[in-house]
Design an enzyme around this catalytic site. Sequence first.
Site, PDB file in Angstrom:
ATOM      1  N   SER A  24       0.875  -1.190   0.000  1.00  0.00           N
ATOM      2  CA  SER A  24       0.000   0.000   0.000  1.00  0.00           C
ATOM      3  C   SER A  24       0.896   1.218   0.000  1.00  0.00           C
ATOM      4  O   SER A  24       2.070   1.137   0.390  1.00  0.00           O
ATOM      5  CB  SER A  24      -0.860  -0.002   1.267  1.00  0.00           C
ATOM      6  OG  SER A  24      -1.499   1.244   1.439  1.00  0.00           O
ATOM      7  N   TYR A  48      -1.739  -0.810  10.552  1.00  0.00           N
ATOM      8  CA  TYR A  48      -1.793  -1.171   9.127  1.00  0.00           C
ATOM      9  C   TYR A  48      -0.539  -0.678   8.414  1.00  0.00           C
ATOM     10  O   TYR A  48       0.095  -1.412   7.657  1.00  0.00           O
ATOM     11  CB  TYR A  48      -3.053  -0.562   8.521  1.00  0.00           C
ATOM     12  CG  TYR A  48      -3.275  -0.819   7.045  1.00  0.00           C
ATOM     13  CD1 TYR A  48      -3.660  -2.065   6.575  1.00  0.00           C
ATOM     14  CD2 TYR A  48      -3.147   0.221   6.107  1.00  0.00           C
ATOM     15  CE1 TYR A  48      -3.899  -2.283   5.220  1.00  0.00           C
ATOM     16  CE2 TYR A  48      -3.387   0.009   4.752  1.00  0.00           C
ATOM     17  CZ  TYR A  48      -3.767  -1.239   4.312  1.00  0.00           C
ATOM     18  OH  TYR A  48      -4.008  -1.452   2.969  1.00  0.00           O
TER      19      TYR A  48
HETATM   20  N1  LIG Z   1      -8.556  -0.645  -1.577  1.00  0.00           N
HETATM   21  C1  LIG Z   1      -7.542   0.170  -1.351  1.00  0.00           C
HETATM   22  O1  LIG Z   1      -7.685   1.400  -1.353  1.00  0.00           O
HETATM   23  C2  LIG Z   1      -6.160  -0.386  -1.095  1.00  0.00           C
HETATM   24  C3  LIG Z   1      -5.096   0.505  -1.115  1.00  0.00           C
HETATM   25  C4  LIG Z   1      -3.818   0.030  -0.881  1.00  0.00           C
HETATM   26  C5  LIG Z   1      -3.605  -1.309  -0.614  1.00  0.00           C
HETATM   27  N2  LIG Z   1      -4.669  -2.148  -0.588  1.00  0.00           N
HETATM   28  C6  LIG Z   1      -4.388  -3.554  -0.316  1.00  0.00           C
HETATM   29  O2  LIG Z   1      -4.841  -4.313  -1.409  1.00  0.00           O
HETATM   30  C7  LIG Z   1      -5.208  -5.609  -0.963  1.00  0.00           C
HETATM   31  C8  LIG Z   1      -6.598  -5.931  -1.476  1.00  0.00           C
HETATM   32  O3  LIG Z   1      -7.495  -4.928  -1.003  1.00  0.00           O
HETATM   33  P1  LIG Z   1      -8.934  -4.713  -1.654  1.00  0.00           P
HETATM   34  O4  LIG Z   1      -9.183  -3.270  -1.654  1.00  0.00           O
HETATM   35  O5  LIG Z   1      -9.058  -5.502  -2.886  1.00  0.00           O
HETATM   36  O6  LIG Z   1      -9.826  -5.363  -0.468  1.00  0.00           O
HETATM   37  P2  LIG Z   1     -11.219  -6.130  -0.500  1.00  0.00           P
HETATM   38  O7  LIG Z   1     -12.038  -5.657  -1.645  1.00  0.00           O
HETATM   39  O8  LIG Z   1     -11.765  -6.040   0.864  1.00  0.00           O
HETATM   40  O9  LIG Z   1     -10.766  -7.647  -0.797  1.00  0.00           O
HETATM   41  C9  LIG Z   1      -9.905  -8.280   0.101  1.00  0.00           C
HETATM   42  C10 LIG Z   1      -9.809  -9.750  -0.248  1.00  0.00           C
HETATM   43  O10 LIG Z   1      -8.923 -10.366   0.719  1.00  0.00           O
HETATM   44  C11 LIG Z   1      -9.591 -11.483   1.299  1.00  0.00           C
HETATM   45  N3  LIG Z   1      -9.149 -11.710   2.674  1.00  0.00           N
HETATM   46  C12 LIG Z   1      -9.219 -10.833   3.711  1.00  0.00           C
HETATM   47  N4  LIG Z   1      -8.788 -11.435   4.829  1.00  0.00           N
HETATM   48  C13 LIG Z   1      -8.444 -12.713   4.489  1.00  0.00           C
HETATM   49  C14 LIG Z   1      -7.956 -13.825   5.213  1.00  0.00           C
HETATM   50  N5  LIG Z   1      -7.726 -13.765   6.524  1.00  0.00           N
HETATM   51  N6  LIG Z   1      -7.721 -14.978   4.548  1.00  0.00           N
HETATM   52  C15 LIG Z   1      -7.956 -15.067   3.212  1.00  0.00           C
HETATM   53  N7  LIG Z   1      -8.425 -14.036   2.471  1.00  0.00           N
HETATM   54  C16 LIG Z   1      -8.666 -12.877   3.120  1.00  0.00           C
HETATM   55  C17 LIG Z   1     -11.067 -11.104   1.224  1.00  0.00           C
HETATM   56  O11 LIG Z   1     -11.928 -12.234   1.278  1.00  0.00           O
HETATM   57  P3  LIG Z   1     -12.570 -12.820   2.632  1.00  0.00           P
HETATM   58  O12 LIG Z   1     -12.950 -11.648   3.487  1.00  0.00           O
HETATM   59  O13 LIG Z   1     -13.709 -13.619   2.117  1.00  0.00           O
HETATM   60  O14 LIG Z   1     -11.515 -13.669   3.229  1.00  0.00           O
HETATM   61  C18 LIG Z   1     -11.129 -10.467  -0.147  1.00  0.00           C
HETATM   62  O15 LIG Z   1     -11.234 -11.472  -1.152  1.00  0.00           O
HETATM   63  C19 LIG Z   1      -5.092  -5.598   0.568  1.00  0.00           C
HETATM   64  O16 LIG Z   1      -3.853  -6.151   0.934  1.00  0.00           O
HETATM   65  C20 LIG Z   1      -5.121  -4.117   0.886  1.00  0.00           C
HETATM   66  O17 LIG Z   1      -4.441  -3.840   2.092  1.00  0.00           O
HETATM   67  C21 LIG Z   1      -5.942  -1.728  -0.835  1.00  0.00           C
END
Ligand SMILES: NC(=O)c1ccc[n+]([C@@H]2O[C@H](COP(=O)([O-])OP(=O)(O)OC[C@H]3O[C@@H](n4cnc5c(N)ncnc54)[C@H](OP(=O)(O)O)[C@@H]3O)[C@@H](O)[C@H]2O)c1
Length: 251
Positions: free
Chosen positions: A136, A149
Amino acid sequence: MTSRVCVVTGAGRGIGRAAAIHLSGQGHRVALVARTESELVSTAAECPGETLVLPTDVTRPDSAGEILDTIAEKWGLTQILVAAAGRNRSAKLDETTDSHWQSMLDLNLTSVFQWLRAALPPMAANGWGRAIVVSSIAGKRGFKHLSAYAAAKHGVIGLVRSAALELAHTGVTVNAVCPAYVDTELTERTIESIVAQAGWTRADALHHVNSLQPIGRMISTNEVVQALSALIDNAGMTGQSIHVDGGLVHG
Ligand SMILES: NC(=O)c1ccc[n+]([C@@H]2O[C@H](COP(=O)([O-])OP(=O)(O)OC[C@H]3O[C@@H](n4cnc5c(N)ncnc54)[C@H](OP(=O)(O)O)[C@@H]3O)[C@@H](O)[C@H]2O)c1
């Protein structure tokens, strides 16, 4: 293009889902990992190629070994790992409990370490591999109310850099992508939490989130996937942490 065996954690929603659909569209076989099976089934339905739906909690220490063994039985060695499973949670520093701190480290740092530790040695023995960790922009600079985080996301970049150096001579690259706010459910929950904690309207919270990026809008999942895809294609890039942040952080 060579068809590869891939695993994407966090493939049920957001960035991981978009990455899985993209890799499948490129002709690769893709194993889909997250806890919610119904969301993985929905991602699989959007993938044009072969998929495996493998629900698991990536914070279980044995999860990586078990999933990689299952993939090996069905398809052979995993050659591309996209570690996108993650979650953020906000709190002021003095209100960050030990369990909040630990849960952020368990998911965003320790689980990635366990997945890299299991996946990388067989890739190295095979002479080719790619690992991309979704960190991130909170891994590159601090943010108020995100100490745990941000600490985990900074930590995972150190992990990526060190693993990349260990494997640099093996044909395996290890990199990270560092998005700012991406248009996913995770960000929707962030907006809801700003509304609840700061008492702002949703419109004001959305404006705040959009205006953090100098380009004035959120990053799309497709833009993150394009960076990830470039890292898969380019054998000369390793140990990098690529900003996909609309110009927020330089250097
Ligand atoms: N969205 C943003 O603005 C942003 C910015 C920077 C970085 N990121 C990073 O990008 C990555 C993806 O984020 P996103 O925005 O796509 O989030 P999201 O839409 O909430 O999707 C997260 C995914 O991770 C899975 N997950 C969460 N906890 C888990 C666990 N304990 N075991 C297995 N799977 C798990 C969730 O499925 P389940 O809940 O069903 O397990 C879901 O499929 C993360 O690492 C986040 O920190 C996001």
